[in-house]
Design an enzyme around this catalytic site. Structure first.
Site, short mmCIF file in Angstrom:
data_model
loop_
_atom_site.label_atom_id
_atom_site.label_comp_id
_atom_site.label_asym_id
_atom_site.label_seq_id
_atom_site.Cartn_x
_atom_site.Cartn_y
_atom_site.Cartn_z
N HIS A 120 -0.96 -8.60 -1.52
CA HIS A 120 -1.36 -10.21 -1.22
C HIS A 120 -2.40 -9.41 0.21
O HIS A 120 -2.51 -8.43 -0.07
CB HIS A 120 -0.16 -10.13 0.10
CG HIS A 120 -0.27 -11.49 1.30
ND1 HIS A 120 -0.49 -11.17 2.05
CD2 HIS A 120 0.10 -12.57 0.44
CE1 HIS A 120 0.01 -12.48 3.19
NE2 HIS A 120 0.67 -13.14 1.68
N ASP A 195 4.26 -2.52 0.89
CA ASP A 195 5.28 -3.71 1.63
C ASP A 195 5.95 -4.76 1.31
O ASP A 195 6.05 -4.84 -0.35
CB ASP A 195 3.52 -4.69 1.23
CG ASP A 195 3.62 -5.66 1.59
OD1 ASP A 195 5.05 -6.75 2.18
OD2 ASP A 195 2.78 -6.44 1.01
N GLN A 198 8.38 -9.36 0.32
CA GLN A 198 9.04 -9.68 -0.99
C GLN A 198 10.18 -8.89 -1.22
O GLN A 198 10.64 -9.82 -2.50
CB GLN A 198 8.03 -9.88 -2.01
CG GLN A 198 7.03 -11.26 -1.90
CD GLN A 198 8.07 -11.86 -1.29
OE1 GLN A 198 8.75 -13.08 -0.86
NE2 GLN A 198 6.62 -13.28 -0.73
N LYS A 221 10.71 -14.48 6.28
CA LYS A 221 11.18 -14.31 5.38
C LYS A 221 12.76 -14.31 4.66
O LYS A 221 13.40 -14.20 3.81
CB LYS A 221 10.66 -13.78 4.06
CG LYS A 221 8.52 -14.54 4.02
CD LYS A 221 7.94 -13.18 3.24
CE LYS A 221 6.39 -13.41 3.59
NZ LYS A 221 5.74 -15.06 2.98
N CYS A 360 -2.38 -16.45 -0.68
CA CYS A 360 -3.23 -15.09 0.07
C CYS A 360 -2.98 -14.04 -0.74
O CYS A 360 -2.59 -12.87 -1.02
CB CYS A 360 -2.40 -14.70 0.81
SG CYS A 360 -2.16 -16.10 2.43
C1 LIG Z 1 3.38 -9.35 -0.51
C2 LIG Z 1 3.69 -10.44 0.55
N1 LIG Z 1 2.54 -9.20 1.50
C3 LIG Z 1 2.87 -9.66 2.78
C4 LIG Z 1 2.88 -10.50 3.10
C5 LIG Z 1 2.89 -11.32 4.52
O1 LIG Z 1 3.48 -12.08 5.09
P1 LIG Z 1 3.66 -11.77 7.01
O2 LIG Z 1 2.68 -13.72 6.35
O3 LIG Z 1 4.41 -12.93 6.77
O4 LIG Z 1 2.65 -11.23 7.72
C6 LIG Z 1 3.69 -11.86 2.44
C7 LIG Z 1 3.71 -13.37 2.37
O5 LIG Z 1 3.84 -14.46 1.71
C8 LIG Z 1 4.36 -11.21 1.35
O6 LIG Z 1 4.23 -12.83 -0.21
#
Ligand SMILES: Cc1ncc(COP(=O)(O)O)c(C=O)c1O
Length: 405
Positions: A120, A195, A198, A221, A360
Site C-alpha cells: 500500500h 504492515d 490487513q 479496519k 492506494c
Molecule cells: C495493507 C495496507 N496498509 C496500510 C493501509 C493504510 O491504512 P490507513 O489508511 O488506515 O492508514 C491500508 C489501507 O487500506 C492497507 O490496506
C-alpha cells in the site's frame, strides 16, 4: 460453519440491515474499512456522557477516569497482539505509524531500506521519500503467483537497515511469511516493520512469535472508530528514536534551555490524544476477543473458499487475487473491457459495496499487473454465503451484458 453464530453477529451491526438503492446492503468493502458493532457505537456515546475529559493532565475525577480508560485500552491492545503496554503507541492510523518510523528512526546516509512491489502507498511513500536524504530504497519483486521471493530475504542488499513489508496485501490477498522473513532479515542485521493493516483484523497475531520490530495497523479496519491506530515498537528498538511531534505530555521536564523527554510510548504521543478512539478500539478488541480470532479466521477462510469456488462460474471476468499459497478474504477482479469504477457503480445499484481503482497500490496495479484499476470485494466475519451468491449472480449479469469475450 463453526465458532461464529452469524445470525447473532449480524444483529450486532446495525448498518447491515440498511437498504441501499432499494436492495439489502451487501458490504464487501471491508479492506477499506470495517463496519462497527453496537458495543462500539454505544460505547462512544457512553464515553461522552460519562467520561469525557482530557486524559493524563488533570487530577479531577473525570480526567482520572479518562486517563484510566486510555491506559486500559493500551493494555487491551497490547494483550491482543501479545505485546507489552509500553510497546503500544497510539497514532491516527497505519499510515501515521509508518511515517512516524520513517521520521523518528535514526537512519544514516549509507543505510538501505527494503520495501516490496505489493505495498500500500503508506508502506512505500514514507521510504521513497527518504531517498531525498540519500538513503537507498530497494523494492522486492512479486511473482506471477503474487508471492515474494523468500531468497531475496536470504541475501538482502548490503547495508539494509530496515525491511518493511505487508503481512497481507490489500490487492492480491497474499499473506506473507513475515515470521520467516523477520528471522532471515534479523540474521543480516536488519530490523523489520510489518504492515498488519490487513491481517490483525482477520487472524490471531502474536508479535513475539513473529518477532517484528515495528508493527503498524489501523483501528477502523477492525471495528473501531476512525482516527485511532497503533504502532508497536519492540522495547529496545525505540532507544535511539527521536520524537516525531513535540508538545504537551511528551516531556518529563522542560526549561528554555533543556528538554528531558518522556519514555515511549508517551514520547510519541504529543498533544491531546484521541481517547475516544482508544476507548472504542479497546471495545472493538473486546468484541473480537469474545468471538475468538481463531473463529474469525476459520469462518472467513470458509467464506473465501466459497467465494473462489463460485467465482469459477464467472465468464468475462479476470481475477487478480487468490493465487498465492496463503491468501486472505480479498477478491480483486475486472469485468473484461469495463473500467473497475463502472463495475463498482453497477454493483452499487444492487446494493453491493465494492472498492475500485488503484487501492492506494498504484505501482502494483499499474506497473506490475498492467491494469488501469481493479474492482475488489473484501469480506469480514459478518458476511454470509448468501451475500456471496447475490454478488456472483449480479457480477455474472454485468459481465454477460458488458464484458468482452
Ligand atoms: C495493507 C495496507 N496498509 C496500510 C493501509 C493504510 O491504512 P490507513 O489508511 O488506515 O492508514 C491500508 C489501507 O487500506 C492497507 O490496506
Amino acid at each position: 460453519m463453526t465458532g461464529i453464530n452469524i445470525e447473532n453477529v449480524r444483529k450486532d451491526f446495525p448498518i447491515l440491515s440498511k437498504q441501499v438503492n432499494g436492495n439489502n446492503l451487501i458490504y464487501f468493502d471491508n479492506a477499506a474499512t470495517s463496519q462497527k458493532p453496537s458495543a462500539v457505537i454505544e460505547g462512544l456515546k457512553y464515553f461522552y456522557e460519562n467520561i469525557n475529559a482530557n486524559p493524563i493532565r488533570s487530577i479531577h475525577s473525570l480526567a482520572e477516569e479518562s486517563t484510566k480508560v486510555y491506559n486500559d485500552a493500551r493494555k487491551k491492545v497490547a494483550d491482543f497482539i501479545n505485546a507489552e503496554p509500553e510497546e503500544i503507541v497510539f497514532v491516527r492510523n497505519a499510515t501515521e505509524a509508518i511515517n512516524l518510523v520513517s521520521f523518528s528512526f535514526p537512519f544514516k546516509k549509507e543505510d538501505r531500506i527494503s520495501s516490496t512491489y505489493m505495498e500500500h502507498h503508506s508502506n512505500l511513500l514514507p521510504w521513497l521519500r527518504l531517498k531525498e536524504r540519500g538513503i537507498g530504497v530497494d523494492i522486492a519483486q512479486v511473482s506471477e503467483d503474487y508471492e515474494l521471493d523468500i531468497n531475496y530475504y536470504r541475501r538482502l542488499p548490503k547495508n539494509t537497515r530496515l525491511v518493511a513489508l505487508t503481512h497481507a496485501s490489500n490487492v492480491t490477498g497474499t499473506i506473507n511469511d513475515v515470521k520467516e522473513i523477520a528471522r532471515l532479515s534479523h540474521e543480516q542485521g536488519a530490523l523489520v516493520l510489518v504492515d498488519a493493516a490487513q491481517s490483525i483484523p482477520h487472524m490471531p497475531f502474536d508479535v513475539k512469535d513473529i518477532d517484528a520490530d515495528f508493527v503498524a495497523f489501523s483501528g477502523h479496519k477492525m471495528l473501531a472508530p476512525f482516527g485511532i491506530g497503533v504502532l508497536y515498537i519492540k522495547k529496545d528498538t525505540s532507544k535511539n528514536m527521536q520524537p516525531f511531534l513535540t508538545g504537551g505530555e511528551m516531556i518529563k521536564d522542560v526549561s528554555l534551555s533543556r528538554i528531558i523527554y518522556e519514555n515511549v510510548p508517551n514520547l510519541f504521543e504529543a498533544g491531546t490524544q484521541n481517547v475516544e478512539g482508544a476507548y472504542g478500539l479497546g471495545l472493538a478488541v473486546e468484541y473480537l476477543n469474545n468471538l475468538g480470532m481463531e473463529n474469525v479466521e476459520k469462518y472467513e477462510a470458509e467464506l473465501t473458499n466459497y467465494l473462489y469456488e463460485r467465482a469459477k462460474e464467472l465468464k468475462n471476468v479476470e481475477i487478480y487475487s487468490g493465487k498465492s499459497k496463503r491468501f486472505n478474504s480479498i477478491f480483486s477482479f475486472n469485468v473484461t473491457g469495463l473500467h473497475s469504477h463502472d463495475t463498482a457503480y453497477l454493483l452499487d445499484k444492487k446494493g453491493i459495496a465494492v472498492r475500485s481503482g488503484f487501492h492506494c497500490a498504484q505501482p502494483l496495479i499499474e506497473d506490475r499487473l498492467k491494469l488501469d484499476g481493479a474492482a475488489r470485494a473484501s469480506l469480514y466475519f459478518y458476511n454470509t454465503k448468501e451475500e456471496i451468491n447475490t454478488f456472483i449472480d449480479e457480477l455474472n449479469k454485468i459481465a454477460a451484458k458488458y464484458g468482452r469475450q
